[in-house]
Design a protein around this motif. Structure first.
Motif, PDB file in Angstrom:
ATOM      1  N   ALA A 139      13.690  -5.131   5.442  1.00  0.00           N
ATOM      2  CA  ALA A 139      12.763  -6.084   4.823  1.00  0.00           C
ATOM      3  C   ALA A 139      11.525  -5.365   4.302  1.00  0.00           C
ATOM      4  O   ALA A 139      11.024  -5.670   3.205  1.00  0.00           O
ATOM      5  CB  ALA A 139      12.366  -7.158   5.831  1.00  0.00           C
ATOM      6  N   ILE A 140      11.022  -4.394   5.070  1.00  0.00           N
ATOM      7  CA  ILE A 140       9.827  -3.663   4.649  1.00  0.00           C
ATOM      8  C   ILE A 140      10.112  -2.812   3.414  1.00  0.00           C
ATOM      9  O   ILE A 140       9.381  -2.847   2.427  1.00  0.00           O
ATOM     10  CB  ILE A 140       9.301  -2.779   5.798  1.00  0.00           C
ATOM     11  N   THR A 141      11.191  -2.041   3.457  1.00  0.00           N
ATOM     12  CA  THR A 141      11.485  -1.143   2.345  1.00  0.00           C
ATOM     13  C   THR A 141      11.941  -1.890   1.100  1.00  0.00           C
ATOM     14  O   THR A 141      11.949  -1.327   0.000  1.00  0.00           O
ATOM     15  CB  THR A 141      12.564  -0.119   2.746  1.00  0.00           C
ATOM     16  N   GLY A 142      12.322  -3.165   1.250  1.00  0.00           N
ATOM     17  CA  GLY A 142      12.744  -3.950   0.101  1.00  0.00           C
ATOM     18  C   GLY A 142      11.644  -4.785  -0.525  1.00  0.00           C
ATOM     19  O   GLY A 142      11.892  -5.519  -1.480  1.00  0.00           O
ATOM     20  N   CYS A 143      10.417  -4.688  -0.008  1.00  0.00           N
ATOM     21  CA  CYS A 143       9.309  -5.487  -0.539  1.00  0.00           C
ATOM     22  C   CYS A 143       8.985  -5.097  -1.979  1.00  0.00           C
ATOM     23  O   CYS A 143       9.099  -3.930  -2.359  1.00  0.00           O
ATOM     24  CB  CYS A 143       8.066  -5.310   0.334  1.00  0.00           C
ATOM     25  N   GLU A 144       8.543  -6.089  -2.741  1.00  0.00           N
ATOM     26  CA  GLU A 144       8.246  -5.863  -4.148  1.00  0.00           C
ATOM     27  C   GLU A 144       6.753  -5.761  -4.438  1.00  0.00           C
ATOM     28  O   GLU A 144       6.360  -5.585  -5.593  1.00  0.00           O
ATOM     29  CB  GLU A 144       8.850  -6.991  -4.992  1.00  0.00           C
ATOM     30  N   SER A 145       5.920  -5.881  -3.422  1.00  0.00           N
ATOM     31  CA  SER A 145       4.473  -5.764  -3.646  1.00  0.00           C
ATOM     32  C   SER A 145       3.820  -5.182  -2.404  1.00  0.00           C
ATOM     33  O   SER A 145       4.391  -5.204  -1.298  1.00  0.00           O
ATOM     34  CB  SER A 145       3.857  -7.130  -3.951  1.00  0.00           C
ATOM     35  N   VAL A 146       2.617  -4.661  -2.585  1.00  0.00           N
ATOM     36  CA  VAL A 146       1.862  -4.091  -1.468  1.00  0.00           C
ATOM     37  C   VAL A 146       1.560  -5.157  -0.419  1.00  0.00           C
ATOM     38  O   VAL A 146       1.666  -4.908   0.785  1.00  0.00           O
ATOM     39  CB  VAL A 146       0.556  -3.449  -1.987  1.00  0.00           C
ATOM     40  N   SER A 147       1.194  -6.351  -0.862  1.00  0.00           N
ATOM     41  CA  SER A 147       0.890  -7.437   0.080  1.00  0.00           C
ATOM     42  C   SER A 147       2.100  -7.775   0.940  1.00  0.00           C
ATOM     43  O   SER A 147       1.972  -7.997   2.150  1.00  0.00           O
ATOM     44  CB  SER A 147       0.421  -8.680  -0.682  1.00  0.00           C
ATOM     45  N   GLU A 148       3.279  -7.806   0.327  1.00  0.00           N
ATOM     46  CA  GLU A 148       4.492  -8.093   1.088  1.00  0.00           C
ATOM     47  C   GLU A 148       4.760  -7.014   2.119  1.00  0.00           C
ATOM     48  O   GLU A 148       5.174  -7.304   3.249  1.00  0.00           O
ATOM     49  CB  GLU A 148       5.685  -8.213   0.138  1.00  0.00           C
ATOM     50  N   VAL A 149       4.526  -5.753   1.755  1.00  0.00           N
ATOM     51  CA  VAL A 149       4.732  -4.655   2.704  1.00  0.00           C
ATOM     52  C   VAL A 149       3.830  -4.832   3.924  1.00  0.00           C
ATOM     53  O   VAL A 149       4.265  -4.674   5.074  1.00  0.00           O
ATOM     54  CB  VAL A 149       4.463  -3.296   2.034  1.00  0.00           C
ATOM     55  N   CYS A 150       2.559  -5.179   3.696  1.00  0.00           N
ATOM     56  CA  CYS A 150       1.617  -5.357   4.809  1.00  0.00           C
ATOM     57  C   CYS A 150       2.031  -6.521   5.698  1.00  0.00           C
ATOM     58  O   CYS A 150       1.982  -6.424   6.937  1.00  0.00           O
ATOM     59  CB  CYS A 150       0.210  -5.576   4.268  1.00  0.00           C
ATOM     60  N   GLU A 151       2.445  -7.634   5.109  1.00  0.00           N
ATOM     61  CA  GLU A 151       2.845  -8.803   5.892  1.00  0.00           C
ATOM     62  C   GLU A 151       4.109  -8.512   6.689  1.00  0.00           C
ATOM     63  O   GLU A 151       4.224  -8.905   7.857  1.00  0.00           O
ATOM     64  CB  GLU A 151       3.067 -10.008   4.971  1.00  0.00           C
ATOM     65  N   GLU A 152       5.080  -7.821   6.086  1.00  0.00           N
ATOM     66  CA  GLU A 152       6.314  -7.492   6.797  1.00  0.00           C
ATOM     67  C   GLU A 152       6.063  -6.483   7.917  1.00  0.00           C
ATOM     68  O   GLU A 152       6.686  -6.532   8.969  1.00  0.00           O
ATOM     69  CB  GLU A 152       7.359  -6.948   5.826  1.00  0.00           C
ATOM     70  N   THR A 153       5.125  -5.565   7.696  1.00  0.00           N
ATOM     71  CA  THR A 153       4.771  -4.607   8.747  1.00  0.00           C
ATOM     72  C   THR A 153       4.151  -5.328   9.935  1.00  0.00           C
ATOM     73  O   THR A 153       4.466  -5.039  11.102  1.00  0.00           O
ATOM     74  CB  THR A 153       3.797  -3.551   8.195  1.00  0.00           C
TER      75      THR A 153
END
Length: 403
Positions: A139-153
């Motif tokens: 889920a983290i490596t598949g994020c399409e935006s920086v905000s999504e990466v932070c939320e998934e982390t």
């Protein structure tokens, strides 16, 4: 947080018929010497207790020669080691210590059984967390935006690693700015990279494991926060978890956060690469549309394979009549000469440009020689693409470099 000594628990099991408060000459040394929490149960209720609360118990000590009671405990134990202080010989027990061997021998046996159980529990816990982290990794490596990466982390830290208070912060200019957090606003203010435990983490690029925040001169946390683990994720930012108790985290907690930080850094690095590629593609596209000589864009639809998506610029369509944009066709349907087909097939995933001289029929009806330069475009995915630039073979003007 990993289990520590404060979670060590020994269940002392007495027969129903026993008198007194639970063998204080044994319970006392267990609490004092082993630093264990001791819970006393009798008879049938002990089996029910182990069955329901087994994961919270490190060892069950049976002070009885009653084989039926011992068998009941072993059957209900579900992995909890059972030690007998008596003369029973029931199957499945960790150890039998006869009373004439003494309390010291019993304490040594209990200590070994507890240590083995805690090692096994930590291994089970570690495997469970690694499995949960691997599920969040995609889920983290598949994020399409920086905000999504932070939320998934943040979701991975809370759901997979069971950290209650966590913040994911990014470095923006010279400040560390929280982008996802479960903390109260007072505890996740932005700060300069020269400030706080977060700043120290970022500047040193090293994990900070702080057992007592109150003793750390760099802390910016409120007084309620007592311990923290702060982990950098590459040049991008910091993940921090905190607790209201001192000494709440250990090296294992730090290692799990470092694994999570690696996933986060890789996801953000991929987004950076894709942004750079988009910028390069935009530059090439502007060149493609405005260039006065024929240019063709060829991109694989799937890789590996011969099917391609092809686009041509205005100069191409003007000089080579009856040529138009092609979508999802074979290479041989796009180019009339073997030299072009071979060059594009070979260069779609190459690392450097290549040239060849080809002969093409022009709008005048005559065949003319052209120098074809095929420039591969760096790709972030499995498909390859390239631009082809046609100049007259006798034209001494230089070929424009595209990469």
């Amino acid at each position: 947080m990993s289990r520590g000594k404060e979670w060590c628990c020994v269940l002392v099991v007495l027969p129903d018929s026993s008198a007194g408060g639970g063998y204080p000459e044994i319970v006392g040394p267990i609490e004092k010497t082993l630093g264990s929490q001791v819970t006393v149960r009798r008879g049938q209720s002990a089996g029910e207790y182990v069955h329901e609360l087994g994961p919270t118990i490190d060892c069950a000590l049976v002070l009885s020669d009653d084989d039926e009671l011992v068998e009941l405990l072993v059957e209900a134990s579900n992995g909890v080691p059972v030690v007998v202080y008596g003369e029973g010989r029931a199957d499945g027990v960790e150890k039998v210590i006869e009373p004439d061997e003494g309390v010291e021998r019993l304490l040594n046996c209990l200590s070994a059984a507890i240590a083995a159980d805690q090692r096994e529990s930590e291994l089970v816990e570690a495997n469970a967390k690694l499995t949960a982290l691997s599920e969040h990794a995609s889920a983290i490596t598949g994020c399409e935006s920086v905000s999504e990466v932070c939320e998934e982390t943040l979701a991975a830290a809370v759901d997979a690693l069971a950290f209650t208070f966590c913040t994911v912060a990014l470095v923006e200019d010279d400040r560390i700015v929280p982008r996802a957090s479960t903390l109260a606003p007072d505890d996740y203010r932005s700060c300069h990279v020269s400030e706080g435990i977060a700043g120290r983490t970022y500047r040193t690029g090293k994990t900070q494991l702080v057992d007592d925040i109150a003793l750390d001169d760099d802390t910016l946390f409120s007084e309620a926060r007592r311990s923290t683990v702060s982990v950098p994720f590459g040049p991008y930012g910091v993940i921090q978890v905190v607790s209201n108790s001192p000494n709440a985290f250990d090296e294992r907690d730090a290692e799990f956060l470092e694994i999570l930080a690696d996933y986060t850094a890789e996801a953000l690095s991929r987004l950076d690469r894709e942004a750079a590629l988009r910028q390069e593609r935009d530059r090439l596209r502007a060149f493609f549309d405005s260039h006065p000589v024929p240019v063709v864009s060829v991109e694989e639809v799937t890789a590996p394979g011969d099917r391609v998506r092809c686009e041509t610029n205005h100069a191409y369509e003007r000089i080579f009549p009856k040529q138009c944009n092609h979508v999802s066709v074979f290479v041989e349907e796009v180019f009339p000469t073997n030299a072009e087909r071979r060059l594009f097939s070979d260069q779609l995933r190459a690392e450097s440009p290549s040239t060849a001289v080809v002969e093409r029929k022009t709008s005048s009806g005559a065949f003319e020689a052209f120098q074809l330069t095929v420039v591969p475009v760096p790709a972030s995915g499995p498909t390859g693409s390239a631009y082809g630039v046609y100049t007259h073979a006798d034209d001494s003007s230089p070929i424009v470099e595209l990469s």
